[in-house]
Design an enzyme around this catalytic site. Sequence first.
Site, PDB file in Angstrom:
ATOM      1  N   ARG A   1       0.799  -1.354   0.641  1.00  0.00           N
ATOM      2  CA  ARG A   1      -0.099  -0.097  -0.062  1.00  0.00           C
ATOM      3  C   ARG A   1       0.972   1.360  -0.329  1.00  0.00           C
ATOM      4  O   ARG A   1       0.990   2.315   0.026  1.00  0.00           O
ATOM      5  CB  ARG A   1      -1.351   0.313   1.555  1.00  0.00           C
ATOM      6  CG  ARG A   1      -2.385  -1.070   1.551  1.00  0.00           C
ATOM      7  CD  ARG A   1      -3.166  -1.198   0.074  1.00  0.00           C
ATOM      8  NE  ARG A   1      -4.309  -2.005   0.274  1.00  0.00           N
ATOM      9  CZ  ARG A   1      -3.753  -3.281   0.325  1.00  0.00           C
ATOM     10  NH1 ARG A   1      -3.203  -3.387   0.082  1.00  0.00           N
ATOM     11  NH2 ARG A   1      -5.510  -3.748   0.600  1.00  0.00           N
TER      12      ARG A   1
ATOM     13  N   SER B   1     -10.401  -1.474   4.366  1.00  0.00           N
ATOM     14  CA  SER B   1      -9.575  -1.442   5.471  1.00  0.00           C
ATOM     15  C   SER B   1      -9.379   0.210   6.135  1.00  0.00           C
ATOM     16  O   SER B   1      -8.918   0.812   5.209  1.00  0.00           O
ATOM     17  CB  SER B   1      -8.443  -1.947   4.555  1.00  0.00           C
ATOM     18  OG  SER B   1      -8.564  -3.559   4.203  1.00  0.00           O
TER      19      SER B   1
ATOM     20  N   GLU C   1      -4.751   3.269   7.354  1.00  0.00           N
ATOM     21  CA  GLU C   1      -4.507   2.964   5.623  1.00  0.00           C
ATOM     22  C   GLU C   1      -4.756   3.986   5.104  1.00  0.00           C
ATOM     23  O   GLU C   1      -4.558   4.447   3.781  1.00  0.00           O
ATOM     24  CB  GLU C   1      -5.064   1.752   6.101  1.00  0.00           C
ATOM     25  CG  GLU C   1      -4.362   1.100   4.062  1.00  0.00           C
ATOM     26  CD  GLU C   1      -5.625   0.779   3.383  1.00  0.00           C
ATOM     27  OE1 GLU C   1      -4.875   1.200   2.376  1.00  0.00           O
ATOM     28  OE2 GLU C   1      -6.524   1.039   3.653  1.00  0.00           O
TER      29      GLU C   1
HETATM   30  N1  EPU Z   1      -9.918 -11.164  10.732  1.00  0.00           N
HETATM   31  C1  EPU Z   1     -10.868 -11.690  11.798  1.00  0.00           C
HETATM   32  N2  EPU Z   1     -11.892 -11.222  11.894  1.00  0.00           N
HETATM   33  C2  EPU Z   1     -12.115  -9.799  11.067  1.00  0.00           C
HETATM   34  C3  EPU Z   1     -11.267  -9.145   9.452  1.00  0.00           C
HETATM   35  C4  EPU Z   1     -10.358 -10.632   9.672  1.00  0.00           C
HETATM   36  O1  EPU Z   1     -10.437 -12.519  12.280  1.00  0.00           O
HETATM   37  O2  EPU Z   1     -13.093  -8.968  11.717  1.00  0.00           O
HETATM   38  C5  EPU Z   1      -9.274 -12.179  10.363  1.00  0.00           C
HETATM   39  C6  EPU Z   1      -8.893 -14.069   9.549  1.00  0.00           C
HETATM   40  O3  EPU Z   1      -8.818 -14.683   9.882  1.00  0.00           O
HETATM   41  C7  EPU Z   1      -9.080 -14.031   8.094  1.00  0.00           C
HETATM   42  C8  EPU Z   1      -8.079 -13.362   8.334  1.00  0.00           C
HETATM   43  O4  EPU Z   1      -8.215 -11.581   9.363  1.00  0.00           O
HETATM   44  O5  EPU Z   1      -8.949 -15.211   7.667  1.00  0.00           O
HETATM   45  C9  EPU Z   1      -8.034 -11.868   6.892  1.00  0.00           C
HETATM   46  O6  EPU Z   1      -8.920 -10.738   6.345  1.00  0.00           O
HETATM   47  P1  EPU Z   1      -9.152 -10.509   5.003  1.00  0.00           P
HETATM   48  O7  EPU Z   1      -9.338 -12.043   4.168  1.00  0.00           O
HETATM   49  O8  EPU Z   1     -10.684 -10.181   4.878  1.00  0.00           O
HETATM   50  O9  EPU Z   1      -8.001 -10.041   5.037  1.00  0.00           O
HETATM   51  P2  EPU Z   1      -7.818  -8.253   5.227  1.00  0.00           P
HETATM   52  O10 EPU Z   1      -5.771  -8.967   5.700  1.00  0.00           O
HETATM   53  O11 EPU Z   1      -8.887  -8.251   6.565  1.00  0.00           O
HETATM   54  C10 EPU Z   1      -6.878  -6.770   3.328  1.00  0.00           C
HETATM   55  C11 EPU Z   1      -6.507  -6.342   2.808  1.00  0.00           C
HETATM   56  C12 EPU Z   1      -8.216  -5.834   1.985  1.00  0.00           C
HETATM   57  C13 EPU Z   1      -8.384  -6.748   0.856  1.00  0.00           C
HETATM   58  C14 EPU Z   1      -8.471  -8.516   2.177  1.00  0.00           C
HETATM   59  C15 EPU Z   1      -8.597  -9.757   0.590  1.00  0.00           C
HETATM   60  C16 EPU Z   1      -5.015  -4.587   3.891  1.00  0.00           C
HETATM   61  C17 EPU Z   1      -5.467  -3.425   4.729  1.00  0.00           C
HETATM   62  N3  EPU Z   1      -7.002  -4.784   3.240  1.00  0.00           N
HETATM   63  O12 EPU Z   1      -7.771  -7.271   4.814  1.00  0.00           O
HETATM   64  O13 EPU Z   1      -7.481  -4.569   1.343  1.00  0.00           O
HETATM   65  O14 EPU Z   1     -10.158  -6.941   0.462  1.00  0.00           O
HETATM   66  O15 EPU Z   1      -7.052  -8.321   2.695  1.00  0.00           O
HETATM   67  O16 EPU Z   1      -7.206  -9.513  -0.115  1.00  0.00           O
HETATM   68  O17 EPU Z   1      -4.138  -4.911   3.415  1.00  0.00           O
HETATM   69  C18 EPU Z   1      -8.738  -2.143   1.383  1.00  0.00           C
HETATM   70  O18 EPU Z   1      -7.628  -2.214   0.795  1.00  0.00           O
HETATM   71  O19 EPU Z   1      -9.114  -1.350   1.647  1.00  0.00           O
HETATM   72  C19 EPU Z   1      -9.621  -3.873   1.132  1.00  0.00           C
HETATM   73  C20 EPU Z   1      -9.960  -3.940   1.525  1.00  0.00           C
END
Ligand code: EPU
Length: 342
Positions: free
Chosen positions: A163, A240, A338
């Site tokens: 990012r 995010s 972010e």
């Molecule tokens: N999780 C939880 N609780 C929650 C959310 C997530 O336990 O409320 C845990 C789960 O174990 C899940 C893991 O976190 O398996 C990862 O969650 P997710 O796949 O939703 O991904 P993220 O790391 O929370 C990132 C990006 C998103 C992107 C998703 C999918 C960042 C800051 N965010 O989120 O990007 O869509 O991966 O690849 O890196 C954005 O930047 O606006 C955005 C939405």
Amino acid sequence: MLKKEYGKDLSRLNTFGMKVTARYFYEYDSLADLLDLDFEELARPVKHIGGGSNLLFTGDFRGTILHSAVRFMEVLSQDASSVTVSVGSGVVFDEFCARAAENGWWGVENLSLIPGEVGASAVQNIGAYGAEVKDVIRTVFAYDTREGEMVHFDASDCAYAYRDSRFKHEDGRYIITHVVFSLSKQWSPRLDYGNLKAALGLEPDAPVPSSLTPMQVREAVIRVRNEKLPEVGKVGSAGSFFKNPVVSREKYEQICALVPGVRVPHYDVADGVKIPAGWLIEQCGWKGRRSGNAGVWGKQALVLVNATGQAEPEEIIRLEKQIVVSVRDRFGISLEPEVEHI
Ligand code: EPU
């Protein structure tokens, strides 16, 4: 054409739906119009925005907001295995993803439905489901407001990281006008991240069928995002809100010890262990909670929302601070936003 507006209502130009105004708002739809602007004369501060999907306006903006309406998609060259496409900075990124999928081009299908525009995608190095836009960017074309000339950067000169890019650190010096992407015509799905395989009806260890198309991956990504994230245009948010923190292995072990019997989600990265901020926030009990008109999304705790549509910037910031404090108290990790605060 250069469109100039004064006292512009920005509530439709930021996906959080903050009801703020800009003193000056200039929108250009051609490079010539951008070059016509006298940057020395613009009321300061000057901020260029894209789809307004990664921004939190903290109040009315007293300077000049610039916006690109440069919208073209042009195939520059192609052969049997790849295609090079030039895309204007004002094109909605997902329209480019749709066009790529329709043509059977691989590379941006995992980035489907990310809100925002092409120029901002190259500033922010948007990413999702194991893909980042830097992997398909070949060249970024920009106007250098300091030197008053057009410049271009190969992707390797853009200092791309999670990012992040050089464009985030040079204080608005470069205005991206268009981006040249290199996409593949060769079968190259990336389904290792999270539940993407499951969303395609595949078992975790099953081979990926060679009949799989970029459009099918795009549709699966859209299904997964729609299940987890608030619908843009209906519920105000900026995706995010925080970055996923990277901690040392030792710190990660300490966190595991704090939650005995719970599997702490994590990804190994070059400089340590990345822990999903959404998980940390959920562990602190914030998922689905409201604080005035602001709230934490019930299906993904990383997303702060304008729950009623009436939230003031201060309410979002108050909630942000409360979350930062509680994650720090519980886990000793300082979350960083972010979303850009302006
Ligand atoms: N999780 C939880 N609780 C929650 C959310 C997530 O336990 O409320 C845990 C789960 O174990 C899940 C893991 O976190 O398996 C990862 O969650 P997710 O796949 O939703 O991904 P993220 O790391 O929370 C990132 C990006 C998103 C992107 C998703 C999918 C960042 C800051 N965010 O989120 O990007 O869509 O991966 O690849 O890196 C954005 O930047 O606006 C955005 C939405």
